[in-house]
Design a protein around this motif. Structure first.
Motif, mmCIF file in Angstrom:
data_model
loop_
_atom_site.group_PDB
_atom_site.id
_atom_site.type_symbol
_atom_site.label_atom_id
_atom_site.label_comp_id
_atom_site.label_asym_id
_atom_site.label_seq_id
_atom_site.Cartn_x
_atom_site.Cartn_y
_atom_site.Cartn_z
ATOM 1 N N ALA A 1 0.816 -1.219 0.000
ATOM 2 C CA ALA A 1 0.000 0.000 0.000
ATOM 3 C C ALA A 1 0.848 1.266 0.000
ATOM 4 N N LEU A 2 2.148 1.141 0.253
ATOM 5 C CA LEU A 2 3.005 2.327 0.261
ATOM 6 C C LEU A 2 3.089 2.924 -1.133
ATOM 7 N N ARG A 3 3.044 4.224 -1.207
ATOM 8 C CA ARG A 3 3.159 4.945 -2.469
ATOM 9 C C ARG A 3 4.281 5.969 -2.330
ATOM 10 N N PRO A 4 4.969 6.256 -3.406
ATOM 11 C CA PRO A 4 6.036 7.245 -3.315
ATOM 12 C C PRO A 4 5.483 8.631 -2.982
ATOM 13 N N VAL A 5 6.273 9.361 -2.260
ATOM 14 C CA VAL A 5 5.895 10.723 -1.902
ATOM 15 C C VAL A 5 6.119 11.606 -3.124
ATOM 16 N N PRO A 6 5.125 12.426 -3.481
ATOM 17 C CA PRO A 6 5.317 13.289 -4.651
ATOM 18 C C PRO A 6 6.428 14.310 -4.387
ATOM 19 N N PRO A 7 7.163 14.682 -5.419
ATOM 20 C CA PRO A 7 8.246 15.640 -5.220
ATOM 21 C C PRO A 7 7.704 17.010 -4.812
ATOM 22 N N ARG A 8 8.509 17.700 -4.035
ATOM 23 C CA ARG A 8 8.112 19.050 -3.627
ATOM 24 C C ARG A 8 8.203 19.986 -4.806
ATOM 25 N N SER A 9 7.294 20.922 -4.839
ATOM 26 C CA SER A 9 7.367 21.913 -5.898
ATOM 27 C C SER A 9 8.531 22.852 -5.594
ATOM 28 N N CYS A 10 9.129 23.335 -6.636
ATOM 29 C CA CYS A 10 10.275 24.221 -6.476
ATOM 30 C C CYS A 10 9.795 25.551 -5.924
ATOM 31 N N GLN A 11 10.107 25.801 -4.688
ATOM 32 C CA GLN A 11 9.714 27.066 -4.072
ATOM 33 C C GLN A 11 10.868 28.036 -4.233
ATOM 34 N N HIS A 12 10.723 28.907 -5.193
ATOM 35 C CA HIS A 12 11.790 29.849 -5.484
ATOM 36 C C HIS A 12 11.846 30.908 -4.399
ATOM 37 N N GLN A 13 12.945 30.935 -3.696
ATOM 38 C CA GLN A 13 13.116 31.934 -2.657
ATOM 39 C C GLN A 13 13.781 33.158 -3.252
ATOM 40 N N MET A 14 13.318 34.288 -2.821
ATOM 41 C CA MET A 14 13.916 35.535 -3.271
ATOM 42 C C MET A 14 15.301 35.652 -2.641
ATOM 43 N N PRO A 15 16.310 36.007 -3.424
ATOM 44 C CA PRO A 15 17.650 36.152 -2.854
ATOM 45 C C PRO A 15 17.698 37.340 -1.900
ATOM 46 N N PHE A 16 18.577 37.247 -0.935
ATOM 47 C CA PHE A 16 18.730 38.340 0.014
ATOM 48 C C PHE A 16 19.487 39.483 -0.643
#
Length: 170
Positions: A94-109
């Motif tokens: 019943a285990l299913r792979p975890v979907p990949p995280r969406s690319c959360q683009h962080q603003m550069p400092f």
């Protein structure tokens, strides 16, 4: 004598030229079941030398049987493991792979003092050695925008991303 490769012919040649030539033929040869020791050519060589080849793992020779993972010890008839096993198999299926995280683009400092800076340091793009500074400069600022900084560097103007600069404080 170094071997050029691990093919059956090369292994057999080196076995004859190195071991058998120096020490003579042994009574028994124990192999680790690599393909070159299981081939027909190797068997023909052993027949020629009239040797018995034991194709067992070191564990089989030491303990007299194959090594078993710890879970197999619990699978004796009449144990609770036999009841638990179908549930475990169902849970694993019943285990299913975890979907990949969406690319959360962080603003550069970008420092707040950058728009007012008269001079800036520019971060080097290439790798630096441990004792080398990661920034070049300071360089005088010609113009400044939200995303780029134009500086006067080596006698000409150069536009650089604001992500790569930091203000030089006076």
């Amino acid at each position: 004598m170094p071997m050029l490769d691990a093919t059956t012919d090369c292994v057999a040649y080196h076995f004859l030229a190195s071991w058998v030539a120096r020490f003579g033929a042994t009574q028994v040869i124990i192999t680790d079941q690599d393909p070159q020791f299981e081939s027909r050519a190797w068997q023909d060589l052993m027949d020629f030398l009239e040797k018995e080849v034991i194709s067992n793992s070191p564990a089989e020779l030491t303990y007299g049987e194959h090594l078993r993972p710890p879970g197999q010890f619990a699978l004796q008839p009449g144990t609770l493991a036999l009841v638990f096993l179908p549930e475990l198999q169902q849970a694993i299926q019943a285990l299913r792979p975890v979907p990949p995280r969406s690319c959360q683009h962080q603003m550069p400092f970008i420092p707040h003092s950058l728009p007012d800076a008269e001079q800036v340091f520019v971060r080097r793009v290439h790798h630096t050695s441990p004792l080398q500074t990661p920034y070049d400069g300071p360089y005088p600022v010609i113009t400044n925008s939200d995303k780029t900084v134009t500086i006067y560097k080596h006698g000409k103007s150069s536009t650089i991303s604001a992500n790569r600069v930091k203000p030089a404080t006076q």
